[in-house]
Design a protein around this motif. Structure first.
Motif, PDB file in Angstrom:
ATOM      1  N   ASP A 156     -39.889 107.518  62.426  1.00 10.97           N
ATOM      2  CA  ASP A 156     -40.255 108.412  63.536  1.00 10.97           C
ATOM      3  C   ASP A 156     -39.035 108.724  64.393  1.00 10.97           C
ATOM      4  O   ASP A 156     -38.828 109.868  64.812  1.00 10.97           O
ATOM      5  CB  ASP A 156     -41.349 107.763  64.391  1.00 10.97           C
ATOM      6  CG  ASP A 156     -42.701 107.759  63.684  1.00 10.97           C
ATOM      7  OD1 ASP A 156     -42.871 108.592  62.760  1.00 10.97           O
ATOM      8  OD2 ASP A 156     -43.575 106.922  64.034  1.00 10.97           O
ATOM      9  N   ALA A 157     -38.227 107.702  64.654  1.00  6.56           N
ATOM     10  CA  ALA A 157     -37.020 107.940  65.448  1.00  6.56           C
ATOM     11  C   ALA A 157     -36.044 108.837  64.691  1.00  6.56           C
ATOM     12  O   ALA A 157     -35.378 109.697  65.269  1.00  6.56           O
ATOM     13  CB  ALA A 157     -36.366 106.616  65.807  1.00  6.56           C
ATOM     14  N   LEU A 158     -35.970 108.632  63.345  1.00  8.05           N
ATOM     15  CA  LEU A 158     -35.060 109.429  62.527  1.00  8.05           C
ATOM     16  C   LEU A 158     -35.488 110.901  62.493  1.00  8.05           C
ATOM     17  O   LEU A 158     -34.661 111.817  62.525  1.00  8.05           O
ATOM     18  CB  LEU A 158     -35.006 108.840  61.109  1.00  8.05           C
ATOM     19  CG  LEU A 158     -33.953 109.399  60.174  1.00  8.05           C
ATOM     20  CD1 LEU A 158     -32.568 109.051  60.705  1.00  8.05           C
ATOM     21  CD2 LEU A 158     -34.145 108.831  58.781  1.00  8.05           C
ATOM     22  N   ASN A 159     -36.801 111.153  62.432  1.00 10.83           N
ATOM     23  CA  ASN A 159     -37.334 112.514  62.373  1.00 10.83           C
ATOM     24  C   ASN A 159     -37.568 113.135  63.757  1.00 10.83           C
ATOM     25  O   ASN A 159     -37.990 114.291  63.867  1.00 10.83           O
ATOM     26  CB  ASN A 159     -38.644 112.537  61.594  1.00 10.83           C
ATOM     27  CG  ASN A 159     -38.431 112.270  60.120  1.00 10.83           C
ATOM     28  OD1 ASN A 159     -37.527 112.841  59.516  1.00 10.83           O
ATOM     29  ND2 ASN A 159     -39.234 111.385  59.533  1.00 10.83           N
ATOM     30  N   TYR A 160     -37.292 112.310  64.785  1.00 14.48           N
ATOM     31  CA  TYR A 160     -37.497 112.781  66.168  1.00 14.48           C
ATOM     32  C   TYR A 160     -38.956 113.161  66.390  1.00 14.48           C
ATOM     33  O   TYR A 160     -39.296 114.192  66.987  1.00 14.48           O
ATOM     34  CB  TYR A 160     -36.574 113.959  66.464  1.00 14.48           C
ATOM     35  CG  TYR A 160     -36.405 114.251  67.971  1.00 14.48           C
ATOM     36  CD1 TYR A 160     -36.480 113.211  68.908  1.00 14.48           C
ATOM     37  CD2 TYR A 160     -36.176 115.545  68.427  1.00 14.48           C
ATOM     38  CE1 TYR A 160     -36.323 113.473  70.253  1.00 14.48           C
ATOM     39  CE2 TYR A 160     -36.016 115.818  69.778  1.00 14.48           C
ATOM     40  CZ  TYR A 160     -36.084 114.774  70.697  1.00 14.48           C
ATOM     41  OH  TYR A 160     -35.929 115.036  72.029  1.00 14.48           O
ATOM     42  N   THR A 161     -39.877 112.316  65.913  1.00 14.21           N
ATOM     43  CA  THR A 161     -41.322 112.489  66.145  1.00 14.21           C
ATOM     44  C   THR A 161     -41.880 111.255  66.811  1.00 14.21           C
ATOM     45  O   THR A 161     -43.002 110.831  66.536  1.00 14.21           O
ATOM     46  CB  THR A 161     -42.037 112.731  64.813  1.00 14.21           C
ATOM     47  OG1 THR A 161     -41.768 111.616  63.939  1.00 14.21           O
ATOM     48  CG2 THR A 161     -41.579 114.010  64.156  1.00 14.21           C
TER      49      THR A 161
END
Length: 500
Positions: free
Chosen positions: A434-439
């Motif tokens: 989620d942090a990697l995809n900015y979600t």
């Protein structure tokens, strides 16, 4: 005379022992000349703690000589006429076979064969992963093996390679536990340079054997045990003393000159006694002749005779007492020398027993270490077997490729998340994605299912005009009903976890 002659092939012709045959020996060179061997071989003699096997031989056997003393067998030193015999350089007893049992260097290099056996250590084993490197790289310039041995290594990859430490440069070795080991760590990239500056990935066995012995081993060789008053070793003095004892009256022995001088008193006293007896006999005859003529003369002669007899007996008793005193002193000195030799032998035996106990302690310690290592190896083998069994069960159980869903609770891989991701739980990995995809729900982040990396198009879905930049890629207004419907369908496709 000890006349039993052992039959041994490949050694010099033995000889018989005659008591007193070493009476003129004053040095190692004299002893070697008596035996008919080179002087350098005398330094290779190490006495055993057992008697020579020849009949009636008074001397002890020596190491590496088949149970015989150096008189009855000449096999303790390597024969220089045979180029394949190890140790023909005669560096010392510690370089001979009897001092270094066990495995021998695998090389066929003549300098190594001439040097003998590496003192107090077996050869180093070249690691299996570096064996082919040594054969194909280093052996092209260094003649370690003959063609037959090289062919054997190439056709039998499992064949082990052992080399003595003197083939390697001292800077490429470490001294660990009184033994030389490689300064090498498997899996770690290291560079080694020989004396010519050439670079290798493993310690190169191209060192000069004689230089290693001269620079490294010779200074560490302990000096031979020698008596303070002579350059001959203690065991040779012992042989010469035994030889002198068996011929105590040998007037050719320089070592017995003092005893001979003291013994010269006996012939002198014998002649004195014979002279006295002759005089007594002469006086007796004169007395008989005078008694025929005059009784008074007879009486006078008898008195004079008795006086002379008493004086001579007194003198004789005194001389006999002095002779007995000297004889007793000589016997006492011989007894003390014998007791000293016996004590020296007992002390030497005790020292050797102590060394044997220390060696047994080291062996016990090594056995314990080996037992522990075998236990560790067995445990690792069981662990590998269990993992292989588990992997087989997992593959047979699903009959399909693993999926990301298998990492969730209830999935087949739920107990092995840390082996497939960077985290211990699947929830931690989801947070990371989620942090990697900015979600991650932070301010300004993308909606779930519409992250930075989740809506990328495959290369085969992009036409040439878009790649050339002449046509804009398709896009939707995020506030339009069309986009909201597309986002609903994409989220539905990712249920129940949002990850495929």
């Amino acid at each position: 005379m000890a006349d039993k002659t052992p039959v041994r092939a490949g050694v010099s012709k033995p000889q018989n022992y005659d008591a007193g045959m070493f009476s003129d020996v004053l040095s190692e060179e004299d002893f070697a000349r008596k035996l008919g061997v080179p002087k350098e071989t005398i330094a290779l003699i190490v006495p055993c703690n057992k008697q020579c096997e020849s009949d009636e031989c008074p001397f002890v056997a020596i190491e590496g000589n088949g149970g015989y003393c150096p008189i009855h067998c000449k096999g303790w030193f390597p024969n220089r006429d045979n180029r394949d015999t190890r140790g023909t350089d005669w560096h010392g007893p510690s370089y001979l076979r009897f001092a270094n049992p066990g495995r021998v260097c695998s090389c066929k290099q003549q300098s190594c064969i001439d040097a003998g056996y590496f003192p107090r250590q077996q050869p180093l084993e070249v690691p299996k992963q570096k064996r082919e490197y040594v054969i194909n790289t280093i052996c092209r310039t260094v003649r370690l093996f003959d063609a037959e041995t090289l062919a054997s290594y190439r056709t039998k990859p499992e064949k082990r390679m052992f080399l003595y430490p003197w083939h390697f440069h001292p800077r490429h070795l470490k001294f660990k536990g009184d033994k030389y080991v490689f300064d090498y760590s498997p899996g770690k990239e290291q560079k080694y340079h020989d004396n010519e500056g050439k670079e290798f990935a493993f310690p190169p066995p191209n060192n000069n054997v004689k230089d290693f012995i001269h620079d490294v081993l010779k200074p560490k060789t302990p000096p031979r045990d020698r008596w303070a008053q002579s350059d001959m070793p203690a065991w040779l003095w012992e042989m010469l003393n035994i030889d002198d004892e068996l011929r105590i009256d040998d007037d050719k022995s320089p070592r017995k000159q003092r005893a001979e001088e003291e013994a010269e008193v006996s012939p002198y006293m014998k002649r004195k006694m014979q002279s006295s007896e002759a005089r007594i006999h002469c006086l007796s005859n004169r007395l008989k002749n005078t008694t025929k003529n005059n009784d008074a003369v007879l009486s006078s002669v008898n008195v004079r005779h008795e006086k002379q007899k008493a004086t001579m007996e007194k003198k004789h008793e005194k001389q006999m007492a002095e002779m007995k005193k000297k004889h007793d002193a000589m016997l006492l000195e011989m007894k003390q020398q014998h007791e000293k030799r016996m004590k020296d032998q007992e002390d030497k035996l005790k020292d050797q027993e102590d060394e044997l106990e220390e060696a047994k302690a080291v062996i016990r310690k090594h056995v314990e270490t080996i037992s522990k290592l075998e236990g560790i190896i067995e445990g690792l083998a069981e662990e590998d077997k269990a993992k292989a069994t588990l992997l087989k069960q997992l593959r047979e159980g699903i009959a399909r490729p693993f999926k990301y869903l298998d990492l969730y609770e209830g999935g087949m891989l739920s107990s092995h998340v840390k082996n497939f991701t960077f985290f211990n739980t699947i929830r931690q990995n989801d947070k990371f994605l989620d942090a990697l995809n900015y979600t991650d729900g932070s301010e300004g982040s993308f909606p779930e299912g519409d992250g930075l990396c989740e809506n990328l198009r495959a290369p085969n879905d992009v036409d040439w005009e878009e790649l050339a930049g002449t046509k804009a890629p398709p896009s939707m207004d995020i506030d339009s009903p069309e986009y909201k419907e597309w986002l609903r369908r994409s989220k539905a496709a990712r249920k129940p976890t949002g990850r495929n």
